[in-house]
Scaffold this motif. Structure first.
Motif, mmCIF file in Angstrom:
data_model
loop_
_atom_site.group_PDB
_atom_site.id
_atom_site.type_symbol
_atom_site.label_atom_id
_atom_site.label_comp_id
_atom_site.label_asym_id
_atom_site.label_seq_id
_atom_site.Cartn_x
_atom_site.Cartn_y
_atom_site.Cartn_z
ATOM 1 N N THR A 3 0.859 -1.191 0.000
ATOM 2 C CA THR A 3 0.000 0.000 0.000
ATOM 3 C C THR A 3 0.888 1.231 0.000
ATOM 4 O O THR A 3 1.017 1.909 1.011
ATOM 5 N N VAL A 5 0.248 3.865 -1.276
ATOM 6 C CA VAL A 5 -0.607 5.013 -1.593
ATOM 7 C C VAL A 5 -0.731 5.818 -0.309
ATOM 8 O O VAL A 5 -1.102 5.282 0.716
ATOM 9 N N THR A 10 -1.582 11.261 -3.161
ATOM 10 C CA THR A 10 -2.578 11.046 -4.200
ATOM 11 C C THR A 10 -3.903 11.758 -4.031
ATOM 12 O O THR A 10 -4.618 11.927 -4.994
ATOM 13 N N ASP A 252 4.734 -1.469 -11.352
ATOM 14 C CA ASP A 252 4.607 -0.012 -11.188
ATOM 15 C C ASP A 252 4.738 0.749 -12.506
ATOM 16 O O ASP A 252 4.168 1.819 -12.662
ATOM 17 N N HIS A 255 1.884 2.720 -14.732
ATOM 18 C CA HIS A 255 1.246 4.011 -14.435
ATOM 19 C C HIS A 255 1.769 5.148 -15.301
ATOM 20 O O HIS A 255 1.020 6.068 -15.643
ATOM 21 N N GLU A 284 -6.678 -0.725 -2.334
ATOM 22 C CA GLU A 284 -5.734 0.414 -2.302
ATOM 23 C C GLU A 284 -4.795 0.358 -3.503
ATOM 24 O O GLU A 284 -4.369 1.375 -4.026
ATOM 25 N N ARG A 285 -4.467 -0.842 -3.878
ATOM 26 C CA ARG A 285 -3.558 -1.014 -5.024
ATOM 27 C C ARG A 285 -4.310 -0.659 -6.324
ATOM 28 O O ARG A 285 -3.749 -0.036 -7.226
ATOM 29 N N ARG A 288 -4.590 3.075 -7.244
ATOM 30 C CA ARG A 288 -3.457 3.758 -7.890
ATOM 31 C C ARG A 288 -3.728 4.003 -9.382
ATOM 32 O O ARG A 288 -3.152 4.882 -9.974
ATOM 33 N N ARG A 291 -5.619 7.572 -9.773
ATOM 34 C CA ARG A 291 -5.098 8.805 -9.185
ATOM 35 C C ARG A 291 -5.419 9.959 -10.146
ATOM 36 O O ARG A 291 -5.667 9.719 -11.346
ATOM 37 N N VAL A 327 -8.183 8.790 -3.302
ATOM 38 C CA VAL A 327 -7.568 9.404 -4.488
ATOM 39 C C VAL A 327 -8.546 10.339 -5.217
ATOM 40 O O VAL A 327 -8.260 10.802 -6.320
#
Ligand code: NOJ
Length: 552
Positions: A3, A5, A10, A252, A255, A284-285, A288, A291, A327
């Motif tokens: 997590t 975030v 965000t 990652d 994004h 939570e993932r 992302r 955002r 977010v």
């Protein structure tokens, strides 16, 4: 649990715009309406039936792929991103469909498939013709094999549809395909791939579309070392909280791609949107992906998969709202699509049945009456939640899964690739019934239908339900109208009860209650019962598996 975030990183002001409140209807073009009688739905068929969607009261449509394709995976194997497959019509038919939808106040979202092309795509054909190490091969993921003569695949990854995720070409190299052999994965570390897709986005944005549903949005970037995973592969499990992140999902690096796309969309007028199809947990993932400078929405599959119990529904609703609030994005809600068992059947299976995709002839059959009852209650609950909701064609008719398709009719690549152990997704893709007494139930002008329709479907036809009080179709229409009139999409939601058997909340001037327990419960106090998913009992109480909306 990953997590990374944080609020500071965000959180933004809550997003505004049509999409934060929209109900978006998924059209599966193969199965919506067939204008020419060849048994395959098409774009002119969709255009001719847009009046239905306006009457239903949705805000937008999302169309599954209609691009030129060998149809190895029902069009999710795209050979040309800038055209229409003759099966579905011509590019001019897409323009007409977009214009007619707009004239009726409906926005149009198209499907974008960036993780892989078809093996028939000119790039892949050029890669096959070129040598190992050539620029043509570097648009895809080609590697040498392992073991003597490189006869073993480069790693242990499995295809989502079953079997190895690698196929060997005649010169000895292997290429990666997380899905079917006919769907080679693109190499998103190659700038040429990025440039090409920006251009594809422009092509459709210039034609006036309102956004893209991004297929396998969590898959574009792979862990650089392509490390072994040692786990079975599943379409329904992108990433679970208690496991390390799989090397092929939710890296990652994805994004950065969506930030660049967002900038492009923002440079256009109107509010064009990106919707992530990302099977990513925990919430939570997934957040992302939405955002403020990335995508606008992500499908909430955790909600779709949640068990039909008060604690499970309460947990997933609160978790989803918290994650997207962090977010500033709208939460989305979805119960059915073209990859899972329709919720009118899924909810008729024993609670906690783990895999919702694919019920076969020999499998335990869902309880149809129970499934429909729960599906109506689930939909009425869903449409009262703040955020944006997705509907899948036919669910407004209470359409069940076709659970007894003969094996010889199956077309989903999962069936063959799993060695006939997984039945696949054909049961939710059967052409939908419009008129009870017409050939192919009005799907097209002839009896032809690319998947056989069960005889029991006459009773679900639109013309048997339109104007009939209490029908599933009229329930959807009422719910969509009230949702709009009462601004339910805007919330906020305030819980009144979150026990083991009953969920109740306030949203604006409405009180919403779902009874999951065995005993009936009183209707919440209020001025007026606005909607109920099934009749109240003889004492005027809310029976089991029923949702009510009451004006407080
Ligand atoms: C997700 C799509 O919804 C599904 O139908 C397809 O098979 C895979 N992505 C691969 O493109």
């Amino acid at each position: 649990m990953n997590t990374d975030v944080t609020q500071q990183e965000t959180a933004g002001a809550p997003a505004t715009g049509w999409w934060t409140e929209a109900v978006i209807y998924q059209i599966y073009p193969r199965s919506f309406a067939d204008s020419d009688g060849d048994g395959m739905g098409d774009l002119p068929g969709i255009t001719a039936r847009l009046g239905h969607l306006a009457e239903l009261g949705v805000d937008a449509v999302w169309l599954s792929p209609f691009y030129p394709s060998p149809q190895a995976d029902a069009g999710y194997d795209v050979a040309d991103y800038r055209d229409v497959d003759p099966l579905f019509g011509r590019l001019a038919d897409a323009d007409t469909m977009i214009a007619e939808a707009k004239a009726r106040g409906l926005r149009v979202i198209v499907d974008l498939v960036p993780n892989h092309t078809s093996s028939a795509h000119r790039w892949f054909q050029a890669a096959l013709a070129a040598a190992p190490g050539s620029p043509e091969r570097q648009r895809y993921v080609f590697r040498a094999g392992q073991g003597a003569d490189g006869a073993e695949p480069p790693n242990d990854w499995q295809s989502v549809f079953g079997g190895p995720a690698w196929t060997r070409v005649p010169d000895g190299q292997w290429y990666l395909h997380l899905f079917d052999t006919g769907q080679p994965d693109l190499n998103w570390d190659n700038p040429e791939v990025r440039t090409e897709f920006l251009d594809v986005l422009r092509f459709w944005l210039d034609r006036g579309i309102d956004g893209f549903r991004v297929d396998v949005a969590h898959g574009l970037i792979k862990q650089a070392d392509l490390a072994n995973w040692r786990e079975p592969q599943e379409i329904l499990s992108g990433n679970e909280a208690d496991k390390p992140r799989p090397p092929m999902w939710d890296q990652d690096g994805v994004h950065e791609i969506y930030r660049e796309w967002r900038q492009l969309l923002d440079s256009y007028d109107g509010e064009r949107i990106l919707v992530a199809e990302a099977w990513v947990e925990p919430a939570e993932r997934l957040a992302r992906y939405v955002r403020p400078d990335e995508m606008h929405q992500a499908f909430n599959f955790e909600y779709l998969l949640a068990a039909w119990t008060a604690p499970a529904q309460y947990a997933v609703i609160t978790r989803s709202l918290e994650a997207t609030d962090s977010v500033g994005a709208p939460t989305t809600w979805v119960l059915s699509n073209h990859d899972v068992v329709r919720h009118a059947s899924r909810l008729g299976l024993p609670i906690g049945t783990p895999k919702p995709n694919g019920i076969g002839v020999g499998d335990p059959q869902p309880d149809a009456a129970l499934g429909l009852r729960r599906a109506r209650a689930a939909t009425l609950l869903m449409l009262a939640l703040p955020g944006s909701a997705y509907l899948y064609q036919g669910e407004e008719l209470g359409l069940p899964e076709h659970t007894t398709l003969p094996d010889e009719a199956r077309q989903d690549p999962t069936w063959a690739r799993s060695g006939h152990t997984e039945r696949g997704r054909d049961g939710c893709r059967v052409p939908i019934p419009w008129e009870a007494d017409a050939p192919s139930y009005g799907f097209g002008p002839t009896d032809a239908s690319w998947l056989p329709q069960p005889p029991s479907w006459a009773e679900y036809a639109l013309d048997r339900q339109r104007g009939v009080p209490g029908s599933t179709y009229e329930l959807y229409r009422t719910a969509l109208r009230l949702r709009r009139e009462h601004g339910l999409a805007r919330g906020p939601l305030k819980w009144l009860s979150s026990g083991d058997e009953v969920l109740a909340f306030r949203n604006g001037e409405l009180t919403v209650l779902t009874n999951f327990g065995p005993a009936s419960v009183p209707v919440p106090a209020g001025a007026e019962l606005l909607a109920t998913s099934a009749p109240l009992d003889k004492d005027g109480r809310v029976p089991t598996d029923v949702t009510v909306w009451v004006r407080a």
